[in-house]
Scaffold this motif. Structure first.
Motif, PDB file in Angstrom:
ATOM      1  N   VAL A 145     -71.823  43.870  -4.983  1.00 20.89           N
ATOM      2  CA  VAL A 145     -70.879  43.262  -5.941  1.00 20.89           C
ATOM      3  C   VAL A 145     -69.536  42.563  -5.202  1.00 20.89           C
ATOM      4  O   VAL A 145     -68.849  41.634  -5.569  1.00 20.89           O
ATOM      5  CB  VAL A 145     -70.296  44.272  -6.925  1.00 20.89           C
ATOM      6  CG1 VAL A 145     -69.026  43.952  -7.758  1.00 20.89           C
ATOM      7  CG2 VAL A 145     -71.242  44.758  -7.872  1.00 20.89           C
ATOM      8  N   LEU A 146     -69.046  43.223  -4.232  1.00 19.20           N
ATOM      9  CA  LEU A 146     -68.019  43.148  -3.265  1.00 19.20           C
ATOM     10  C   LEU A 146     -68.119  41.569  -2.692  1.00 19.20           C
ATOM     11  O   LEU A 146     -67.320  40.761  -2.600  1.00 19.20           O
ATOM     12  CB  LEU A 146     -67.517  44.070  -2.306  1.00 19.20           C
ATOM     13  CG  LEU A 146     -66.941  45.285  -2.734  1.00 19.20           C
ATOM     14  CD1 LEU A 146     -66.666  46.321  -1.652  1.00 19.20           C
ATOM     15  CD2 LEU A 146     -65.633  44.845  -3.543  1.00 19.20           C
ATOM     16  N   ARG A 147     -69.495  41.438  -2.484  1.00 17.34           N
ATOM     17  CA  ARG A 147     -69.904  40.080  -1.604  1.00 17.34           C
ATOM     18  C   ARG A 147     -69.638  39.182  -2.673  1.00 17.34           C
ATOM     19  O   ARG A 147     -69.209  37.816  -2.518  1.00 17.34           O
ATOM     20  CB  ARG A 147     -71.126  39.966  -0.982  1.00 17.34           C
ATOM     21  CG  ARG A 147     -71.285  40.802   0.136  1.00 17.34           C
ATOM     22  CD  ARG A 147     -72.623  40.386   1.002  1.00 17.34           C
ATOM     23  NE  ARG A 147     -73.793  40.852   0.306  1.00 17.34           N
ATOM     24  CZ  ARG A 147     -74.516  42.116   0.311  1.00 17.34           C
ATOM     25  NH1 ARG A 147     -73.963  43.097   0.997  1.00 17.34           N
ATOM     26  NH2 ARG A 147     -75.438  42.136  -0.576  1.00 17.34           N
ATOM     27  N   GLN A 148     -70.377  39.425  -3.866  1.00 19.25           N
ATOM     28  CA  GLN A 148     -70.209  38.307  -4.914  1.00 19.25           C
ATOM     29  C   GLN A 148     -68.781  37.983  -5.350  1.00 19.25           C
ATOM     30  O   GLN A 148     -68.403  36.991  -5.760  1.00 19.25           O
ATOM     31  CB  GLN A 148     -70.909  38.846  -6.118  1.00 19.25           C
ATOM     32  CG  GLN A 148     -71.039  37.927  -7.393  1.00 19.25           C
ATOM     33  CD  GLN A 148     -71.885  38.493  -8.582  1.00 19.25           C
ATOM     34  OE1 GLN A 148     -72.106  39.779  -8.303  1.00 19.25           O
ATOM     35  NE2 GLN A 148     -72.239  37.684  -9.530  1.00 19.25           N
TER      36      GLN A 148
ATOM     37  N   ARG B 269     -66.058  37.960  -3.376  1.00 24.06           N
ATOM     38  CA  ARG B 269     -65.558  37.526  -2.354  1.00 24.06           C
ATOM     39  C   ARG B 269     -65.928  35.934  -2.378  1.00 24.06           C
ATOM     40  O   ARG B 269     -65.058  35.041  -2.261  1.00 24.06           O
ATOM     41  CB  ARG B 269     -65.616  38.150  -0.913  1.00 24.06           C
ATOM     42  CG  ARG B 269     -65.048  39.234  -0.415  1.00 24.06           C
ATOM     43  CD  ARG B 269     -65.188  39.478   1.123  1.00 24.06           C
ATOM     44  NE  ARG B 269     -66.598  39.877   1.352  1.00 24.06           N
ATOM     45  CZ  ARG B 269     -67.106  41.110   1.317  1.00 24.06           C
ATOM     46  NH1 ARG B 269     -66.138  41.919   0.891  1.00 24.06           N
ATOM     47  NH2 ARG B 269     -68.372  41.365   1.751  1.00 24.06           N
ATOM     48  N   GLN B 270     -67.151  35.698  -2.657  1.00 25.32           N
ATOM     49  CA  GLN B 270     -67.822  34.463  -2.885  1.00 25.32           C
ATOM     50  C   GLN B 270     -67.116  33.797  -4.242  1.00 25.32           C
ATOM     51  O   GLN B 270     -66.595  32.492  -4.067  1.00 25.32           O
ATOM     52  CB  GLN B 270     -69.311  34.544  -3.162  1.00 25.32           C
ATOM     53  CG  GLN B 270     -69.790  33.030  -3.510  1.00 25.32           C
ATOM     54  CD  GLN B 270     -69.931  32.188  -2.295  1.00 25.32           C
ATOM     55  OE1 GLN B 270     -69.666  32.732  -1.318  1.00 25.32           O
ATOM     56  NE2 GLN B 270     -69.613  31.253  -2.532  1.00 25.32           N
ATOM     57  N   LEU B 271     -66.707  34.738  -5.209  1.00 22.83           N
ATOM     58  CA  LEU B 271     -66.127  34.032  -6.428  1.00 22.83           C
ATOM     59  C   LEU B 271     -64.478  33.627  -5.881  1.00 22.83           C
ATOM     60  O   LEU B 271     -63.973  32.722  -6.482  1.00 22.83           O
ATOM     61  CB  LEU B 271     -66.252  35.083  -7.670  1.00 22.83           C
ATOM     62  CG  LEU B 271     -67.296  35.126  -8.194  1.00 22.83           C
ATOM     63  CD1 LEU B 271     -67.220  36.556  -9.156  1.00 22.83           C
ATOM     64  CD2 LEU B 271     -68.096  33.914  -8.812  1.00 22.83           C
ATOM     65  N   GLU B 272     -63.916  34.532  -5.290  1.00 20.75           N
ATOM     66  CA  GLU B 272     -62.612  34.139  -4.843  1.00 20.75           C
ATOM     67  C   GLU B 272     -62.472  32.909  -4.016  1.00 20.75           C
ATOM     68  O   GLU B 272     -61.491  32.397  -4.187  1.00 20.75           O
ATOM     69  CB  GLU B 272     -62.134  35.631  -3.852  1.00 20.75           C
ATOM     70  CG  GLU B 272     -61.622  36.794  -4.940  1.00 20.75           C
ATOM     71  CD  GLU B 272     -61.375  37.894  -4.031  1.00 20.75           C
ATOM     72  OE1 GLU B 272     -61.308  37.774  -2.965  1.00 20.75           O
ATOM     73  OE2 GLU B 272     -60.763  38.701  -4.477  1.00 20.75           O
TER      74      GLU B 272
END
Length: 605
Positions: free
Chosen positions: A30-33, A35-38
């Motif tokens: 979820v955190l990787r996702q 960061r990608q969204l950010e």
């Protein structure tokens, strides 16, 4: 808690640990996702800001590009400005924020990067620039990079780049005093490098020698197209041409300015206009016709030639000003000839202290000069001394003694190293004249010494060679010479009298001594015939000549001078090879033959 977890059964702990690991993996995904969204959101935001900035900036930049169309360097610069503005568009939103600490740069400080440092502003200028640099140092010629102190450190930026004289003159003309450029360290070499490379590089000349280094810049070279005009003396030109191999290549056009002009009606009118313009510009009273005529006569005297006028306008302008002053002192509305004459005489009086001292020594009898009577082997010569801007004639006694001994003429000045090479040349020419006239068929049986009496400084020039010849022949023959006459003029080996310099000062110098002792009507000066055109004498000398109280004799040969000084015919060689009996030349030959006979008699014994 950790204690409670440790008290659980082993199977329960394993189950919880497994579930925790699975949850951690899910959380990491979820955190990787996130960061990608950010990242995507940031990129989308940046793209949005860039698009908005581009829409705002593009047409403004395009206006400038259209304005400077045809200048590729400007177009490239504006393209870089547009990219940089869009890259920093977000920072424009924080311009009103205050810095966190007082010594930190303000948020708007980054705007300095968009400033334009105008090195040279020619707005409103017409034609090519003409720049006169009075202090041609390296920095003043090629520009400089200044620094300012920030937190104890020297810092700089492109706004501190300053133009030099070459920048201001680029595309036009730069005028420099040659001697000033040569006196300033590194300036001459830097100027030559700029002209050879046709590019201006702003550099610190001593940077490589500095013990510490400060932050600096390296500006791009600027194309250079300039005409450099060096002003200097002919002597300096010849030195540079001979010693600097680049000088002749860089400075191809030489222009010599004559220090005099022809005295024609056209130039006399221009001089009158010069006087009128000077009076109008400086608010001086106008000159009368007589005043202008006197002024032009003075300009001719400064040129040392009746047919020319001096072009030293600075000296003439001083005469205009002082003449106007004396007219004002006399309450006259026009400057007359008497005012110009007074300005000239007062200027001379302020500078002639040395001349007065020499005159006083002669009148007191300390410096021996005879102005009447006759003497053997003695004649009055005249030298010219220069003290600053004042030159004057100084009479000197020249004596010669002849005696038995080895043939030769001894120049005492040369022997004691008080005679310059030109004076020594004159003595050798005198010897050649004597040998050519009197020793074609027999040896020149003559031993003599010649000197300037009471002369304790170096003697240079050959203008006294004719006087030395007269003194020597008088001593040899026993025929006295008139002491009421002074002599100037150089001679050649044919016995012709040649022109000399300072003729007016020489005549006036002897005249002043004679007048102080009392003019007898017998006194005068022998000058070369070719110097007659150079006579521009003082009014008191001219008046004395017109009334017969003083005389100026022009001579073309040594024989003419001998006749005037001795009062008897010099004599021309007759077809039988002899000179007329009773002539000076006959007495010379007789004396030389007597010397030969005496030498033979002595050698026979």
């Amino acid at each position: 808690s950790a204690e409670e977890f440790a008290g659980l059964p082993g199977e329960t702990r394993k189950e919880l640990e497994g579930r925790g690991a699975a949850l951690g993996e899910q959380l990491e995904a979820v955190l990787r996702q996130l960061r990608q969204l950010e990242r995507e959101a940031g990129q989308a935001h940046a793209k949005l800001v860039e698009d908005v900035a581009a829409a705002t900036i593009q047409h403004l930049i395009q206006d400038e590009r259209d304005r400077f169309a045809g200048l590729p360097a400007v177009d490239r610069y504006l393209g870089e400005v547009q990219k940089d503005l869009m890259a920093h568009a977000e920072e424009f939103r924080r311009l009103d924020e205050k810095p966190a600490l007082p010594f930190l740069p303000a948020p708007g400080a980054f705007l300095d990067r968009y400033r334009v440092n105008v090195l040279v502003d020619r707005a409103g200028a017409q034609g090519a620039p003409v720049v006169l640099e009075a202090n041609p140092t390296h920095r003043n010629l090629l520009g400089r990079i200044e620094h300012r102190v920030h937190l104890g450190t020297l810092v700089t930026d492109f706004t501190l780049i300053k133009a030099g004289a070459l920048h201001r003159a680029n595309g036009g003309f730069l005028i420099l005093e040659a001697i000033d450029v040569l006196r300033n360290l590194f300036a001459w070499e830097a100027l030559k490098k700029a002209l050879k490379s046709r590019a201006l590089r702003i550099e610190e000349p001593l940077q490589e020698l500095s013990a510490f280094s400060a932050g600096t810049l390296a500006p791009e070279p600027i194309p250079l197209s300039v005409k450099v005009v060096l002003i200097g003396s002919p002597h300096l030109y010849y030195l540079l041409y001979a010693l600097d191999e680049d000088f002749g290549e860089l400075f191809k056009v030489k222009v010599d300015f004559d220090d005099s002009l022809p005295r024609t009606g056209e130039y006399e009118e221009l001089y009158a206009r010069f006087v009128g313009a000077a009076c109008a510009e400086e608010g001086l009273p106008a000159f009368s016709r007589e005043g202008v005529a006197k002024f032009i006569e003075h300009a001719s005297r400064l040129a040392g030639d009746r047919g020319r006028l001096t072009s030293r306008m600075g000296d003439l302008l001083d005469v205009v000003r002082e003449s106007a002053f004396w007219a004002g002192e006399g309450g006259r509305s026009l400057v007359g000839a008497e005012d110009v004459g007074r300005a000239i005489s007062r200027k001379t009086h302020r500078a002639n202290l040395l001349e007065e001292r020499f005159g006083r020594l002669i009148l007191e009898g300390t410096h021996l000069i005879a102005t009447d009577g006759e003497a053997l082997g003695q004649v009055n010569g005249i030298a010219v001394l220069t003290a600053g801007d004042h030159a004057f004639g100084r009479p000197s006694r020249i004596t010669a003694r002849t005696f038995a001994g080895e043939p030769g003429v001894v120049d005492i000045e040369r022997e004691v190293k008080l005679g310059g090479p030109i004076h020594s040349k004159g003595i050798m020419i005198l010897t050649g004249f004597l040998a050519g006239r009197y020793a074609r068929e027999r040896p020149l049986a003559l031993s003599a010494s010649i000197t300037f009496e009471q002369q304790y400084e170096e003697v240079e020039g050959d203008s006294a060679s004719s006087a030395e010849c007269y003194a020597l022949l008088s001593s040899l023959t026993g025929i006295p010479l008139s002491q009421a006459l002074a002599v100037t003029g150089s001679m050649n080996q044919q016995g012709e009298i040649q022109a000399v310099g300072g003729i007016n000062e020489k005549i006036e110098g002897f005249f002043d001594i004679c007048r102080s002792r009392g003019l007898t009507g017998r006194q005068g000066v022998l000058i070369p015939e070719s110097n007659a055109r150079h006579l521009r004498l003082r009014e008191d000398v001219v008046e004395a000549v017109h009334t017969g109280r003083f005389h100026i004799h022009t001579v073309g040969t040594v024989d003419e001078g001998l006749a005037l000084l001795t009062g008897r015919e010099a004599g021309l060689r007759q077809p039988d090879g002899l000179f007329p009996e009773g002539s000076v030349n006959a007495a010379v030959e007789a004396a030389l033959q007597a010397n030969i006979a005496r030498l033979k008699e002595l050698r026979g014994k």
